[in-house]
Design an enzyme around this catalytic site. Structure first.
Site, short mmCIF file in Angstrom:
data_model
loop_
_atom_site.label_atom_id
_atom_site.label_comp_id
_atom_site.label_asym_id
_atom_site.label_seq_id
_atom_site.Cartn_x
_atom_site.Cartn_y
_atom_site.Cartn_z
N TYR B 107 0.80 -1.47 0.25
CA TYR B 107 -0.08 -0.04 0.25
C TYR B 107 0.74 1.22 -0.01
O TYR B 107 0.12 2.46 -0.37
CB TYR B 107 -0.82 0.49 0.82
CG TYR B 107 -1.83 -0.84 0.95
CD1 TYR B 107 -3.32 -0.49 -0.27
CD2 TYR B 107 -2.48 -1.95 1.71
CE1 TYR B 107 -3.97 -1.27 -0.25
CE2 TYR B 107 -3.66 -2.96 1.51
CZ TYR B 107 -4.31 -2.76 0.08
OH TYR B 107 -5.55 -3.15 -0.13
N GLU B 209 1.51 -31.35 10.18
CA GLU B 209 1.29 -30.30 8.94
C GLU B 209 -0.23 -29.60 9.00
O GLU B 209 -0.49 -28.45 9.01
CB GLU B 209 0.84 -30.59 7.14
CG GLU B 209 -0.25 -30.24 6.07
CD GLU B 209 -0.39 -31.53 5.07
OE1 GLU B 209 0.21 -32.30 5.39
OE2 GLU B 209 -0.94 -30.98 4.28
N ASP B 261 -0.08 -35.34 5.22
CA ASP B 261 -1.35 -35.61 4.96
C ASP B 261 -0.31 -37.33 3.31
O ASP B 261 1.06 -36.86 3.55
CB ASP B 261 -2.14 -35.54 4.01
CG ASP B 261 -2.83 -34.59 4.03
OD1 ASP B 261 -3.43 -34.34 6.27
OD2 ASP B 261 -3.60 -33.59 3.48
#
Ligand SMILES: Nc1ncnc2c1ncn2[C@@H]1O[C@H](COP(=O)(O)OP(=O)(O)OP(=O)(O)O)[C@@H](O)[C@H]1O
Ligand SMILES: [Mg+2]
Lengths: 522, 391
Positions: B107, B209, B261
């Site tokens: 910004y 995770e 996973d």
């Protein structure tokens, strides 16, 4: 059953053209008004520039009376030309097929018809006579005529004749006709005709007042006249039996060898003797003594005789690049103009020169097809474009492919073509289209390709320039941002850094420099 | 004392160093300009082809090939401007003792340049940058160019890494006991280098995770029972989490285990902890943990393996309930992994081939589904106990 007998009679040229007005361009009131202006203006241009006079031509059309088919208009055309010897005025304006231009010399006029057709049409539609005022160069008098045509006899009828003394010493001709017309329907054509005339004759001053009271002035933008057309001897390759007979008649008393040398281009004594020998003609004969058979053979031999120089073209009056460019600039205000005048070429024993000009960009309107301005012997050709030789060259399917020249339509492109010759192969006496003679076609194509190549160079150059400008702006717009960033870290003067960066950028540009950063960044 | 003028000592030192480096490194630009040369920056390329795996150090590092970012090069002009703009606002933030986030920098630098197009003179408008991805990209270039990471320039990024365990740390001027976080957790601060380890009572680090599984293990008291530091990256690990794990490994010499996973994306997340990521390979040297171990979930945990003489952790029926059919993109990703040098070990080949053959995957939540007890008290401790991990 009784077989009715065919009746035979002859009619005068006046009667013939009275009945067949349309072949001379006088098919209806609208077209007739345009054709009237045109014939008179062309005579005025011939009478000025062919004699080394910078033309000043005034044209006025005034509505007199509304009638069912249109209205009666007074058409006045005035010029500062050489005028006409008063004794020829009646025939020049009221006897069809009377002309001073039946010689081998390039001019707008050619048929000996134009002025008379205008007079004839005026006479049969309104009954008004033609009024002609002439003051030949250095003449002490100004002569005014009121003329009608005796249509049956094709003879002038003089209704009035006055003469006053030429106090001011002016010279020129004024023609006044009252004719049937239809201004609303011919307005556009008349303006277009005058505008196109102004394009090709930037050395002329042309003023026009229309029936609505509008006044238009095409000012002179160049003081240079085209080289004057000069009379030329016929070329052996362009000869035919009738012309040969009249040539021989004019030299009847001379020996045929001298006669040929004197009357034709490109024939010296040796060539004359060889030609005559080949035609089996006794060299001792006089020109008037040749038999019809001998004349026929002579024509055949001459037409196909190889060892003769091509027709000379130094008697032709071409415009030249300078005038074409001046004319296109004056009327279209383009950003790029170029023109070329081809070297002379020959068709059927006639020398001709093709010139082509292009105007591109600037104020030239952007159109789907190029705007084509056709001219022949400096006459703008407006009608019948579909059957003109130029359109064959530009044919969308078989003709020139503009993409090759990096032009993508819609584009702002004007193409001007000019053919000049002692004899233009018009498709009709209305002079609106040129027949597609292969030699002319190929010259037009070569000329066009030549100017289009120049235009392509310009377009490419301009594109490169534009690319560079775009690149320069694309970089320059970041300069202030960079200077401010450097200020934040190093507290160096923002203007200093910007100036240095701009100098660096400019030093890398070839065709363009950014004068100041404020011209780019806001 | 006002809030903004307060600054911890470590911060002040970091600031001074970053300011100095920025000032020195970007001086080439000013020098070029003053001496009339087109200014340019020579930066190492952040491309796959310039990402090199160093087998000895087990790290993904940036290679030596460089590119030039020159103002007078039309393709680089805007990036050149953006790089200087970014450097200057970081510089300013550092001198003002601020802690901008990458969004703040975006910004602060974002505004409209109004210019005249030539020759038309039409007004054109262009933003210094439009998307945050643009400002982020030049920030990365600056990190590479100066060899100073954003954390070292005190730039904050949104952090999602969390940690609990029996250890005390100093963050800023506070001491925090990570065993007293209730059901919550300490969120790893964006500048993990400024953390001091005060007291540590743990034997290993477990990185999970998935945030949900982290919470379950936390509530089950896993870290207390097994003397672990429990961490989650909540998906793709951010830089702070990776740096924090690295420091636990390097400075406290704790072994690090990762569970994710059982699919190519999970495997890759592990490798980011261990070796570094392709897009941010320049940070690997400081962020990667080369000794991190992949604990699971392995394909061979699901199906067992004759080759490894390993029994599956799941029954035939559980498998049927828990496994998911792999998608086309999973298959594609697995094939890519097989090509990465840091996956080219015999052990990984077995896992990836198993995956490519079975074409199924399994989420860690499924193991928790079998029973939190199974996960916390059997699966994890067993595997650590028998050393069933990939190095
Ligand atoms: N304004 C004029 N100034 C000088 N002579 C003129 C003028 N108008 C006509 N003439 C003379 O009158 C003759 C006849 O003109 P007219 O227009 O009928 O035929 P043309 O110009 O010879 O041929 P074309 O039928 O092709 O126009 C011209 O040859 C010219 O000698
Ligand atoms: Mg005429």
């Amino acid at each position: 059953m009784a077989v009715s007998e065919e009746s035979f009679k002859s009619i005068s040229p006046a009667e013939f053209f009275y009945k067949n007005k349309e072949i001379a361009g006088f098919s209806n009131p609208a077209r007739a008004l345009y054709q009237t202006v045109r014939e008179l203006v062309e005579n005025s241009l011939d009478a000025t520039e062919n004699h080394g006079i910078l033309p000043i031509i005034k044209v006025s059309i005034r509505e007199l009376e509304v009638v069912s088919e249109g209205a009666y208009y007074e058409v006045v055309v005035e010029d500062n030309g050489v005028g006409i010897p008063p004794r020829y005025v009646p025939q020049a304006f009221a006897q069809l097929l009377f002309s001073s231009k039946y010689i081998l010399r390039q001019s707008r006029g050619m048929f000996g018809l134009g002025a008379k057709m205008a007079v004839l049409y005026a006479q049969i539609t309104t009954g008004h006579p033609a009024e002609v005022v002439v003051a030949p160069i250095k003449s002490k008098h100004v002569c005014s005529f009121k003329l009608k045509i005796d249509i049956r006899e094709n003879k002038p009828v003089i209704l009035g004749f006055t003469t006053t003394s030429n106090i001011s010493g002016k010279h020129g001709t004024v023609v006044r006709l009252v004719t049937l017309g239809d201004w609303t329907r011919s307005r556009q054509r008349v303006y277009e005709y005058l505008r196109r005339t102004a394009v090709i004759a930037p050395y002329a001053e042309i003023a026009f007042r229309d029936p609505e009271g509008n006044y238009l002035l095409f000012e002179r933008s160049i003081d240079k006249l085209p080289p004057p057309a000069r009379e030329a001897l016929p070329h052996p390759h362009g000869i035919d039996i009738e012309t040969m007979k009249s040539v021989l008649k004019s030299i009847a008393e001379k020996h045929v060898v001298e006669g040929l040398v004197e009357s034709f281009q490109g024939i010296g004594r040796t060539t004359a003797i060889r030609i005559l020998e080949e035609a089996n003609i006794d060299l001792e004969k006089k020109a008037g003594e040749l038999t019809d058979l001998e004349i026929e053979t002579l024509v055949r031999v001459m037409k196909s005789y190889r060892d003769i120089k091509p027709p000379r073209a130094n008697h032709l009056s071409y415009l030249g690049e300078e005038i074409i460019v001046a004319g296109l600039k004056k009327i279209f205000e383009p950003e790029f103009t170029t023109a070329i005048t081809r070297r002379p070429s020959v068709y059927e024993g006639q020398a001709f020169i093709v010139e082509v000009g292009v105007a591109y960009g600037g104020k030239v309107p952007v159109t789907e097809k190029p705007l084509i301005l056709r001219y022949a012997n400096k006459i703008p050709l407006l009608y019948d474009e579909g059957i003109d030789v130029v359109y064959k060259v530009l044919d969308e399917k078989r003709g020139i492919d503009f993409k090759v020249y990096e032009i993508e339509f819609p584009a702002p492109l004007v193409i001007l073509t000019h053919i000049c010759s002692t004899k233009i192969p018009y498709r009709g006496v209305g002079k609106e289209a040129v027949a597609d003679v292969p030699e002319i076609e190929s010259e037009i194509e070569s000329a066009l390709r030549e100017v289009l190549r120049k235009l392509r160079l310009y377009i490419q150059h301009k594109r490169r320039e534009l690319e560079e400008i775009e690149k320069a702006v694309a970089i320059a717009k970041y300069i202030p941002e960079i200077s401010e960033s450097l200020y934040r870290v190093y507290k160096v003067d923002i203007r200093d850094t910007s100036t240095k960066l701009l100098e660096l950028l400019n030093s890398r540009l070839k065709s363009f420099k950014i004068s100041s950063l404020s011209s780019v960044v806001m | 004392m006002s809030a903004t003028s307060y600054s911890s000592k470590v911060d002040v030192k970091a600031r001074e160093r970053a300011l100095k480096v920025l000032h020195e490194k970007f001086y080439v630009v000013l020098k070029d300009i003053l001496e009339g040369r087109p200014p340019k920056l020579v930066i190492k390329k952040r491309t796959l082809s310039n990402t090199i795996y160093e087998p000895e150090r087990k790290l993904l590092l940036l290679g030596e090939s460089v590119f030039e970012r020159s103002l007078l090069d039309l393709r680089e002009a805007k990036k050149f401007m953006q790089t200087l703009l970014m450097a200057s606002i970081i510089y300013e933030a550092l001198s003002n003792s601020e802690y901008p986030t990458i969004r703040d920098l975006y910004y602060r630098g974002k505004h409209t340049i109004r210019y005249r197009k030539l020759p038309s003179k039409n007004v054109g408008e262009e933003n210094t940058w439009d998307e945050q991805s643009e400002s982020d990209s030049v920030l990365r270039d600056i990190e590479v160019f100066t060899n100073v990471l954003r954390e070292e320039m005190l730039i904050l990024s949104k952090e999602k890494g969390k940690v609990v365990g029996d250890l005390k740390i100093r963050s800023g001027d506070d001491i925090i006991d990570l065993s007293k976080m209730g059901h919550g957790a300490y969120s790893i601060e964006p500048t993990p280098d400024l953390i001091d380890f005060i007291e540590v009572n743990a034997e290993f680090v477990l990185v999970v995770e998935k945030d949900a599984v982290f919470q379950q293990l936390h509530r089950a008291g896993f870290w207390r029972s097994y003397r672990a530091v429990l961490i989650t990256s909540a998906g793709q690990p951010d830089r702070a989490t990776r740096r924090f794990v690295r420091r636990l490994s390097e400075e406290l010499k704790l072994p690090v285990y990762v569970i994710s996973d059982s699919d190519p994306y999970g495997f890759y997340i592990y490798s980011v902890f261990k070796t570094g990521s392709i897009t941010l390979s320049y940070e690997s040297e400081r962020l990667a943990t080369p000794s991190a171990r992949f604990l699971g979930v392995m394909m061979t945990d699901i199906f067992g393996s004759n080759k490894l003489n390993k029994k599956p952790y799941l029954t035939e029926e559980e498998r049927r309930n828990f496994i998911i059919r792999a998608k086309e993109r999973d298959i594609k990703r697995a094939r890519e992994l097989k090509e990465y040098p840091w996956f080219k070990s015999e052990r990984w080949r077995i896992e990836l081939d198993e995956f490519l053959e079975r074409r199924v995957k399994l989420e860690i939540e499924a193991l928790a589904g079998k029973g939190l007890k199974f996960l916390a008290d059997k699966y994890i401790p067993d595997k650590i106990g028998i050393g069933d991990w990939i190095e």
